[in-house]
Structure formats: structure tokens, C-alpha cells
Design an enzyme around this catalytic site. Structure first.
Site, PDB file in Angstrom:
ATOM      1  N   GLU A 122      37.515  38.410  42.097  1.00 22.02           N
ATOM      2  CA  GLU A 122      37.429  36.971  41.813  1.00 22.02           C
ATOM      3  C   GLU A 122      38.202  36.148  42.837  1.00 22.02           C
ATOM      4  O   GLU A 122      37.757  35.081  43.251  1.00 22.02           O
ATOM      5  CB  GLU A 122      37.950  36.663  40.401  1.00 22.02           C
ATOM      6  CG  GLU A 122      37.034  37.135  39.283  1.00 22.02           C
ATOM      7  CD  GLU A 122      37.111  38.637  39.051  1.00 22.02           C
ATOM      8  OE1 GLU A 122      38.100  39.269  39.459  1.00 22.02           O
ATOM      9  OE2 GLU A 122      36.156  39.182  38.457  1.00 22.02           O
ATOM     10  N   HIS A 137      35.378  38.056  26.427  1.00 18.93           N
ATOM     11  CA  HIS A 137      34.131  37.359  26.778  1.00 18.93           C
ATOM     12  C   HIS A 137      33.950  36.146  25.885  1.00 18.93           C
ATOM     13  O   HIS A 137      32.837  35.791  25.521  1.00 18.93           O
ATOM     14  CB  HIS A 137      32.928  38.306  26.671  1.00 18.93           C
ATOM     15  CG  HIS A 137      33.001  39.454  27.625  1.00 18.93           C
ATOM     16  ND1 HIS A 137      33.736  40.585  27.365  1.00 18.93           N
ATOM     17  CD2 HIS A 137      32.467  39.640  28.854  1.00 18.93           C
ATOM     18  CE1 HIS A 137      33.640  41.426  28.382  1.00 18.93           C
ATOM     19  NE2 HIS A 137      32.868  40.884  29.310  1.00 18.93           N
TER      20      HIS A 137
END
Ligand SMILES: Cc1ncc(C[n+]2csc(CCOP(=O)(O)OP(=O)(O)O)c2C)c(N)n1
Lengths: 351, 369
Positions: free
Chosen positions: A53, A121
Site C-alpha cells: 500500500e 473488511h
């Protein structure tokens, strides 16, 4: 009607064809998958990055600095947290260089609960994002806005965070994107990668048109007189549903879809509160410290003497995570009944 | 200094051997012997003198910045005395200009020598440390040596260590697409290589078939504020880590401007030719310690690359002591004048905090939405 995922895909296609986007990248963004939510299928500039990321955000900043337009994706907002200082730098670069270095880049990432995604999530990012000065932050609630906000984000000369609700990815709206075929099946056949035998598949893009949702402009999704409910993204639909229900009982709820977190449409909030005298802010990020709190603070400061009741914030509970079992998720982020209860309470309050 | 300098065979030229020979002779101080032995890797006298001149200029400027800090006319100092022999050749070798056809610089805070070599005026560095509104890099908003010169593709220096590395891959990606054989250069410290961004850059730069034209450098001064090299590194050479990614890598004596110049020239040519990355670990001095935070006092124990090189040039008869002295004096006077000038210049106004939060100073103040 297009889904939100299809709308984003079409916006990105429009972006790479007409607005100079040269890279759309991130984990699994390119072929063969085209994004874990299919939002980047078939795009000609889409490519797969390493599983990194920080590398993705750093690369995006470099591309923007180098003069090209890119849209970078973080696969889930849950994993954007380890890039937070890079986001901070991207937001402060223009300021630190006294206006010399612009970073026109878009970072999109799926946010929030509603798909039983459990602890990693289901994170929200809107409250965190609101503390990244220099960024613009948008959060669409339907396909047309998803399209129009993406085009606005791509055209904006500043870094823009595009927070897309995971739970809304398959949501279909009731308005067509300009150029979209009216037959859903036809659209699917044109731009959805076939599940089987996708080898060599290429999308046939509809003749899309430019359609911009200006960043910073909200939308009233349900008009009402008794209370203003300010929300965005997935919660818009819950608030609208409650508003419909309560209308039958004579409780008239005005729902504002903020669409942009920053800059935000204060004038719309203000004139609605001036009309209703009551306000509830709804979102699913954790309540301490929440972006709705900022809006509630402002409402109190500027509209105190026009308020008939205390402003309220209904947000996700201040928990370390959202548990997988539905009992846990549903008791962590606002549900229909929570919204309904909160509205009833604010409306019932007598000054 | 560096005995076994080359990790992957780079230059085996005679130049290198003679450089090593020169270091020995310079220590001995035998004028006649060195004048013969030291051919400076074949670099022209003009170039050698230019390098020396810029090294002196950079040193004088940095020492002026320290004086400004110590006199209470600045809040903080950090900078690059000790890195002149590395930074000046870097600035001279790069293709200078704006846009993707030219090289990009992603520098850290010890890169005054590179900026001086690119042509930065002393006064612009002084404006920065004195937080003047006229500071061309940050408008008085940021620390000493946090340079930003878009006209030369000098990316803004950031305080967070190592984030510049993946950014360099981003600009290199744009340059590669543009196809004019420009490259991106990134510099940073040895301790900073512990940050994940360093690994990010090695990965992004070296993916098979998608290699990027980026010159990845580390200036190894053996310290991260107070953590010594051994306190962080198990690897023998930081450059060995690049090798693991099939990135061509070498270790150089960054206190020797000739060795640095030749090595960097070779690596830049390689990158322009192949479009692939290259890695240089340069051993340098940190002459004034970490920053004003640890006193900014000169460490006599370290190699001083400016004087070492100056003596070498004098020994070789390329420079006279008198001419050298003159150079120091001229720059000293320029530094003093620049400080006096900066002192008279305006500082940022309180209202200017809202400028440039967004492009074209679009309203950023929520109170005004
Ligand atoms: C991400 C980050 N962590 C910590 C710091 C504080 N800091 C500033 S300089 C420095 C040491 C860096 O050492 P090195 O990378 O070897 O470079 P040098 O200063 O020795 O040239 C540290 C820890 C920082 N600026 N950024």
C-alpha cells in the site's frame, strides 16, 4: 441501470479516454481480475501493483508529481492505515511548497460495513479522511453520483480520496448515466467480463458523456419539514427508507446526502436546519471522534437559537473492530431501527 | 576508505586504480609523487576546479547556515557538510530541467551540495533557513534544507525519512513512458533504509520487464542520529540488498569526488541505456553531527572531503594555496551579504496560513463554506 461498480468502471474508462488518466493501478486492479469488486475490468491503463500500500501511494504521488494523471486503488480501506503519513504528505505538498507542487491524483478505496466483512473488511475511513487537510474527500451513494464524482475527482487539480461503500458496489440506482444503454442486460453484455471463457475478452464501451457532480455539493434525497438528517454513502439509503416510513405517520424527514466530506455543503445543511429546527447526523465511522461531531459542533455554534432540539450524532460504536457475526456487526454500526429511534427522539424533544 | 568497493563489477577502469593511489599519496603528502600518480581518473582540470569550487561554496554556505542558527536567527539547522564530494558530482552529472525529459531529484535534507551544483544561489538557502516569505522552496514554511525547485525537477524534501524512495519510482515511471531517457535520482541516509519505503522502491524499480530508470542512492555516514551502523545493520553493504533484487549495485567512497563522479557517470549512462535501475551506496562523513539537535559542532575525527580534495589539487599543482584561499573568501563574503539581504526581507503574514491548501488558494477554511 448500472451498478456502482459498473459506474466507476465507466467513469474510469471516460477518464482514460478523455481526461488524460494514464495509470489506474493497485492490487488486482489490472487483468485478469479487474478489481475485487470488478470496478476496473477491461480498462486499458489498469495494472497490478505489488502488494504494497505504501508503494502504491508513493508511486501515485510520484506519477502526479511527474505530470501524469493516475487513479490508485487501495484494495480495502482497512489497509490504507499504513499509508496515513503518505496521505498526510500528499495533502501538505502544495502548502509546504508554497503553491508550487500540485498533486492531482485520485485514490479510491472501498469502505465501511454491511457485507459482514468482519474486523478487517469493515473499517470506515471518512472521519480519518476528514483530518487530512489538502485532500478533497468524496463518498457517493449511487451509480450516477459515483460516475459524476469520479469525473470531478479526476479533473480536480488536488488529491482526491474517493471512498466507495463496499456494501453499495452492486447497488443500482434509478437514474441512467449519460450514454449508458437503458437495458441493464445490454450494458452487462458490453462491459462485464464473462465469468467463463474470458480469454481475450474486450469490453465494448457505451458512448459515455461527461457528467460532473461538483465536489462539495450535497443533494436532498428526501424533502421534509420536521427534522434534517445529514448523511452520506450507504447510510443515505437507510435514512431514506426511514424517512419514507415515518412520512406515513406524519413525521416529515429531510434527508441530505452530503456526497462530499471535504469541502462539505454547509449552505445546504444550514438552510435545511433553519427550516426544520432539528438535526441528526448519521454515519458509520466510530463515534469518537467522528466527522458528524464536527458538523454538530458547527450547527450548535451557528444555529443555536434556531434549534428546537439538541443536535445528535448517530455513528458506529467506539469499538476496536466490527465482529463477523451479524449480531456483532448490527450492534456496531447504525441500523434502520437505530436511525428511526434517533429521529423519533429528536422530533419528540420539546425545548 | 573503501577497500573493496565494487559489489557487482562496475568500472574496472584504470581511473579507479589511480584514484585509490591518489588517496594514499595525499595522506603521505608527497607533492612530487602525487602530482605524477594522481591523474584524477582522467577528469579535466576545468572540471576538477569546478567541482572544488562548488564543494567550497556548499561548505561555506552550510557553515553560514550553522552560524545563522547559532546566532538565533533560525530555529533549526540540518544539512550536508561532509557530503560535498558526493553531492556536487551528482548535481553536475544530472540532466537539469523541468518536465519528464529531464532528470528528477528526490533528495533528503543533506543535499545542499547538489543544489549548489545545480545552480542554487546562497541567498535562496539562507531565505529558507530564515523562514522568509521570499524563500523559493517553501515560502518560510519549512525547515532548513527542505528544498523544492520545480524548475529543475527538484521534488520537495520531506521530513519523514525515506518516503522519497517510492516517489522516485513514480516519476521514473512517467519518464520511462515519456521515452527521453531521463532518470529519477533518490538520495537518503543509511538508517532510513530500515523504513519499508526503501524496500518498496527496490521492489517497484526492479519488477521483471517493468524496470524503472531510477538511480537509488544511500549516503552511508554510519549513523542515524545516535544509532550506529552496527546497531541497525546485519548486512555487510546496504548495496547487497539491491543485489537481491537484481539491481546493479556498488559501494563507493563518497568522500572522493573523482571516484564518485566516475561511478555516478557510469551508472547514469547504464540507466539511460537500459532503462533499468542502479544502486549506489556512498560512504560519506557527517561532519557536523546530526543537526542542531545534537549541537552542530564539527567532528575533527572524520574525513573532511573538501580539504582532502583541495590538498590533492594543490599537491597536483592544479590549484594554488592562494587561489584556494581566494575562493573561500569570495564565498564567505557572498554568504555574509546574502544573510544581510535575507534579514531585510519580509516574513510570511499570519493570514497566509490559508494560502495553497488547495490549488489556486481555493477556500480551505470550513468557516467560509
Ligand atoms: C519516518 C521518520 N522517523 C523518524 C524521523 C526523525 N529523524 C530525523 S533524521 C533521523 C536519522 C536519519 O538517519 P539516516 O537515515 O542515516 O540519515 P542521516 O541523517 O544520517 O543522513 C531520524 C530518526 C524522521 N524524520 N522520519
Amino acid at each position: 441501470m448500472a451498478s456502482v461498480a459498473q459506474a466507476i468502471r465507466m467513469a474510469l474508462h471516460y477518464g482514460e479516454t478523455n481526461l488524460g488518466v494514464k495509470d489506474i493501478f493497485g492490487q488486482d486492479v489490472g487483468a485478469p481480475l479487474g478489481g475485487v469488486f470488478t470496478a476496473t475490468q477491461g480498462l486499458k491503463t489498469a495494472w497490478n501493483s505489488p502488494l504494497d500500500e505504501r508503494g502504491i501511494i508513493g508511486m501515485a504521488m510520484g506519477i502526479a508529481m511527474g505530470g501524469d494523471k493516475c487513479v490508485a486503488e487501495i484494495q480495502f480501506a482497512d489497509y490504507i492505515f499504513n499509508t496515513i503519513d503518505l496521505l498526510k504528505i500528499a495533502g501538505n505538498t502544495l502548502w509546504c511548497t508554497n503553491g508550487q507542487v500540485q498533486l492531482p491524483m485520485v485514490v479510491m478505496t472501498p469502505v465501511g460495513a454491511g457485507i459482514f466483512g468482519s474486523v478487517y473488511h469493515s473499517h470506515s475511513f471518512d472521519a480519518w479522511a476528514s483530518r487530512l487537510p489538502g485532500w478533497k474527500i468524496v463518498m457517493p451513494s449511487n451509480p450516477l453520483d459515483a460516475y459524476g464524482l469520479m469525473l470531478a475527482a479526476i479533473k480536480d487539480p488536488n488529491p482526491v480520496l474517493y471512498l466507495k461503500s463496499k456494501a453499495l458496489m452492486r447497488h443500482k440506482g434509478d437514474e441512467l448515466i449519460p450514454g449508458e444503454p437503458s437495458d441493464e442486460k445490454e450494458l452487462k453484455a458490453m462491459i462485464d467480463k464473462p465469468v467463463q471463457n474470458a480469454e481475450g475478452w474486450k469490453p465494448r464501451w457505451p458512448d459515455l458523456e461527461e457528467y460532473i457532480v461538483p465536489i462539495g455539493k450535497g443533494k436532498i434525497t428526501h424533502e421534509g419539514e420536521h427534522i434534517t438528517v445529514v448523511t452520506y454513502s450507504r447510510m443515505v439509503h437507510l435514512c431514506d427508507e426511514v424517512a419514507h416510513k415515518l412520512a406515513g405517520e406524519g413525521i416529515s424527514v429531510e434527508v441530505i446526502d452530503l456526497r462530499s466530506i471535504y469541502p462539505y455543503d454547509w449552505q445546504m445543511i444550514k438552510s435545511s436546519i433553519e427550516k426544520t429546527g432539528r438535526v441528526l447526523f448519521v454515519n458509520e465511522d466510530t463515534e469518537v471522534t467522528n466527522f458528524g461531531e464536527h458538523l454538530a459542533y458547527r450547527a450548535t455554534q451557528e444555529l443555536f437559537y434556531q434549534l428546537m432540539a439538541r443536535p445528535r450524532v448517530l455513528a458506529g460504536k467506539n469499538l476496536p473492530g466490527i465482529g463477523l457475526h451479524p449480531n456483532l456487526e448490527k450492534n456496531s454500526v447504525p441500523q434502520l431501527h437505530d436511525i428511526e429511534t434517533a429521529i423519533r427522539e429528536v422530533v419528540a424533544e420539546v425545548p | 576508505m573503501s577497500k573493496k568497493t565494487t559489489v557487482k563489477a562496475g568500472s574496472k577502469s584504470a581511473a579507479k586504480k589511480s584514484v585509490k593511489a591518489s588517496a594514499k599519496t595525499a595522506v603521505k603528502g608527497s607533492k612530487k609523487a602525487s602530482a605524477k600518480a594522481d591523474n584524477f581518473g582522467g577528469l579535466s582540470e576545468d572540471l576538477l576546479l569546478r567541482i572544488h569550487d562548488l564543494m567550497v561554496k556548499s561548505r561555506v554556505l552550510e557553515e553560514r547556515l550553522i552560524k545563522i542558527y547559532k546566532a538565533g536567527e533560525a530555529y533549526f539547522w540540518i544539512g550536508g557538510p561532509g557530503e560535498e564530494a558526493f553531492g556536487v558530482p551528482l548535481g553536475l552529472l544530472a540532466r537539469k530541467g523541468q518536465g519528464p525529459a529531464y532528470d528528477w531529484f528526490h533528495l533528503h535534507y543533506r543535499c545542499t551540495p547538489t543544489m549548489v551544483a545545480l545552480g542554487m544561489n546562497m541567498v535562496d538557502s539562507i531565505r529558507l533557513i530564515m523562514n522568509r516569505a521570499t524563500d523559493p522552496s517553501t515560502g518560510g514554511r519549512n525547515f532548513a534544507n527542505h528544498y523544492c525547485f520545480p524548475q529543475w525537477n527538484v521534488a520537495p524534501v520531506t521530513s519523514p525519512i525515506e518516503v522519497q524512495y517510492p516517489l522516485a519510482c513514480g516519476t521514473a515511471h512517467v519518464q520511462k513512458r515519456f521515452g527521453k531517457k531521463a532518470l529519477s535520482i533518490v538520495t537518503g541516509g543509511d538508517a532510513g533504509t530500515a523504513e519499508g519505503d526503501f524496500a518498496s522502491a527496490l521492489i517497484l524499480a526492479s519488477r521483471k520487464g517493468q524496470e524503472l530508470p531510477v538511480l537509488i542512492t544511500v549516503q552511508n555516514n554510519k549513523f542515524g542520529i545516535s544509532t550506529p551502523f552496527e546497531g541497525q545493520h546485519g548486512e555487510t553493504h546496504i548495496a547487497d540488498r539491491a543485489k537481491a533484487f537484481n539491481i546493479r549495485a556498488r559501494v563507493i567512497n563518497g568522500n572522493d569526488p573523482v571516484e564518485t563522479y566516475l561511478a555516478m557517470q557510469e551508472e547514469m549512462e547504464y540507466i539511460r541505456k537500459t532503462g533499468k535501475p542502479s544502486f549506489i551506496e556512498a560512504h560519506v562523513s557527517r561532519l557536523y553531527g546530526h543537526s542542531s539537535a545534537d549541537g552542530a559542532n564539527k567532528k575533527a575525527s572524520m574525513v573532511d572531503p573538501v580539504f582532502t580534495f583541495e590538498n590533492r589539487l594543490i599537491d597536483a599543482g592544479i590549484l594554488t594555496e592562494k587561489a584556494a584561499k581566494k575562493i573561500w573568501e569570495i564565498y564567505e563574503a557572498e554568504g555574509v551579504a546574502a544573510q544581510e539581504q535575507a534579514r531585510t526581507e519580509p516574513v510570511p503574514t499570519p493570514e497566509s496560513v490559508w494560502e495553497h491548501v488547495y490549488v489556486d488558494s481555493e477556500n480551505a477554511d470550513w468557516r467560509k463554506f
